[in-house]
Design a protein around this motif. Structure first.
Motif, mmCIF file in Angstrom:
data_model
loop_
_atom_site.group_PDB
_atom_site.id
_atom_site.type_symbol
_atom_site.label_atom_id
_atom_site.label_comp_id
_atom_site.label_asym_id
_atom_site.label_seq_id
_atom_site.Cartn_x
_atom_site.Cartn_y
_atom_site.Cartn_z
ATOM 1 N N VAL A 10 2.059 -4.846 -1.787
ATOM 2 C CA VAL A 10 0.684 -5.424 -0.954
ATOM 3 C C VAL A 10 0.961 -3.911 -0.339
ATOM 4 C CG1 VAL A 10 -1.040 -6.788 1.078
ATOM 5 C CG2 VAL A 10 1.193 -7.515 -0.597
ATOM 6 N N ILE A 11 -0.092 -2.929 -1.028
ATOM 7 C CA ILE A 11 -0.621 -1.940 -0.333
ATOM 8 C C ILE A 11 -2.154 -2.394 0.380
ATOM 9 C CG2 ILE A 11 -2.005 0.379 -0.851
ATOM 10 C CD1 ILE A 11 -0.103 -0.178 -4.112
ATOM 11 N N LEU A 105 2.268 -1.977 2.195
ATOM 12 C CA LEU A 105 2.466 -0.433 1.853
ATOM 13 C C LEU A 105 0.736 -0.122 3.012
ATOM 14 C CD1 LEU A 105 3.639 0.948 -0.878
ATOM 15 C CD2 LEU A 105 4.641 0.637 1.111
ATOM 16 N N GLU A 106 0.750 0.204 4.264
ATOM 17 C CA GLU A 106 -0.218 0.828 4.386
ATOM 18 C C GLU A 106 -0.859 1.825 4.742
ATOM 19 O OE1 GLU A 106 -2.755 1.994 8.425
ATOM 20 O OE2 GLU A 106 -0.707 -0.058 8.650
ATOM 21 N N ILE A 107 -1.166 2.422 3.518
ATOM 22 C CA ILE A 107 -1.495 4.595 2.891
ATOM 23 C C ILE A 107 -2.978 4.467 2.549
ATOM 24 C CG2 ILE A 107 0.825 4.525 2.279
ATOM 25 C CD1 ILE A 107 0.173 3.697 -1.059
ATOM 26 N N MET A 113 -2.898 4.925 -5.499
ATOM 27 C CA MET A 113 -3.399 5.008 -6.335
ATOM 28 C C MET A 113 -2.112 5.974 -6.909
ATOM 29 S SD MET A 113 -6.142 3.508 -7.139
ATOM 30 C CE MET A 113 -6.105 2.397 -5.759
ATOM 31 N N GLU A 114 -1.860 6.559 -7.272
ATOM 32 C CA GLU A 114 -0.344 6.780 -7.292
ATOM 33 C C GLU A 114 1.170 5.537 -7.124
ATOM 34 O OE1 GLU A 114 2.651 9.825 -8.915
ATOM 35 O OE2 GLU A 114 -0.225 10.129 -8.284
ATOM 36 N N ILE A 115 1.377 4.906 -6.571
ATOM 37 C CA ILE A 115 2.136 3.750 -6.648
ATOM 38 C C ILE A 115 1.462 2.935 -7.385
ATOM 39 C CG2 ILE A 115 2.708 1.717 -4.995
ATOM 40 C CD1 ILE A 115 2.707 4.236 -2.861
ATOM 41 N N VAL A 116 0.605 2.328 -7.730
ATOM 42 C CA VAL A 116 -0.545 1.313 -8.408
ATOM 43 C C VAL A 116 0.332 2.666 -9.864
ATOM 44 C CG1 VAL A 116 -1.979 0.034 -9.930
ATOM 45 C CG2 VAL A 116 -2.321 0.934 -7.266
ATOM 46 N N VAL A 123 -0.331 -6.064 -5.312
ATOM 47 C CA VAL A 123 -1.343 -6.516 -4.449
ATOM 48 C C VAL A 123 -2.069 -5.250 -3.902
ATOM 49 C CG1 VAL A 123 -2.968 -8.216 -3.526
ATOM 50 C CG2 VAL A 123 -0.102 -8.401 -4.853
ATOM 51 N N THR A 124 -3.356 -5.484 -4.496
ATOM 52 C CA THR A 124 -3.852 -3.844 -3.714
ATOM 53 C C THR A 124 -5.488 -4.854 -2.897
ATOM 54 O OG1 THR A 124 -5.689 -3.265 -5.923
ATOM 55 C CG2 THR A 124 -3.345 -1.851 -5.585
#
Length: 198
Positions: A10-11, A105-107, A113-116, A123-124
């Motif tokens: 989860v982002i 992740l709280e970023i 976008m890098e992690i996606v 889950v963004t």
């Protein structure tokens, strides 16, 4: 023993002043033990009261660069102006997901976008204050930062808000309705198309 179920990644992103810190704290309390916050690594020195491994993984610049070169980070960024590096350790995410634990992740937008790219099924969620005017009201209402800092945060927020449509979900954190926001977040995570429930 590894779980037969994989956790969800989860982002959560949102501009300074959107209420992320409060919302994340309440969400984690609601979702324990099936959702854990990923602890970021940083080269900046600990502030008073911060605990290594809980608030951040505090690394020397040399150690950070060594791990970066070894591919141990999912994403990294350098804070403009002070030279400190921050990053998401691959081990913080992959180990828990394989155990069936969902990871939050709280970023920022760039890191998200890098992690996606690596986790397209993540889950963004973008947390918004509702409007730029409301964001400015909240930032000024803190009364803790000089005007230059507020202007810098507002400029960054404008860029972040422009990227919110790149997130699968957008949630407005209305002033005075934090518990409702937290419940909406929990529902989104639970009902997203993965097989795992929060």
């Amino acid at each position: 023993m590894p779980s037969s179920r994989t956790g969800k990644l989860v982002i959560l992103s949102g501009p300074s002043g959107s209420g992320k810190t409060t919302v994340v704290r309440k969400l984690l309390a609601l979702a324990e033990p099936s959702l854990k916050l990923s602890v970021s690594a940083t080269t900046r020195p600990p502030r008073a009261g911060e605990v290594d491994g809980k608030d951040y993984h505090f690394l020397s610049t040399d150690e950070f660069q060594r791990r970066q070169a070894a591919g141990e980070f999912l994403e990294t960024f350098e804070v403009f102006g002070n030279g400190y590096w921050y990053g998401t350790l691959r081990s913080e995410v992959e180990n828990r997901l394989s155990e069936g634990i969902s990871v939050l992740l709280e970023i920022d937008v760039d890191g998200a976008m890098e992690i996606v790219k690596q986790y397209p099924a993540a889950v963004t969620i973008f947390l918004s204050p509702g409007s730029h005017a409301e964001l400015e009201r909240r930032l000024r209402g803190r009364g803790t930062e000089p005007e230059a800092t507020i202007q810098r945060r507002l400029a960054a927020a404008k860029r972040e808000l422009a990227a919110m449509n790149q997130y699968k979900y957008q949630i407005v954190n209305d002033a005075g309705a934090v518990n409702e926001t937290v419940q909406r977040l929990a529902d989104v995570i639970q009902n997203d198309s993965g097989d795992d429930a929060l």
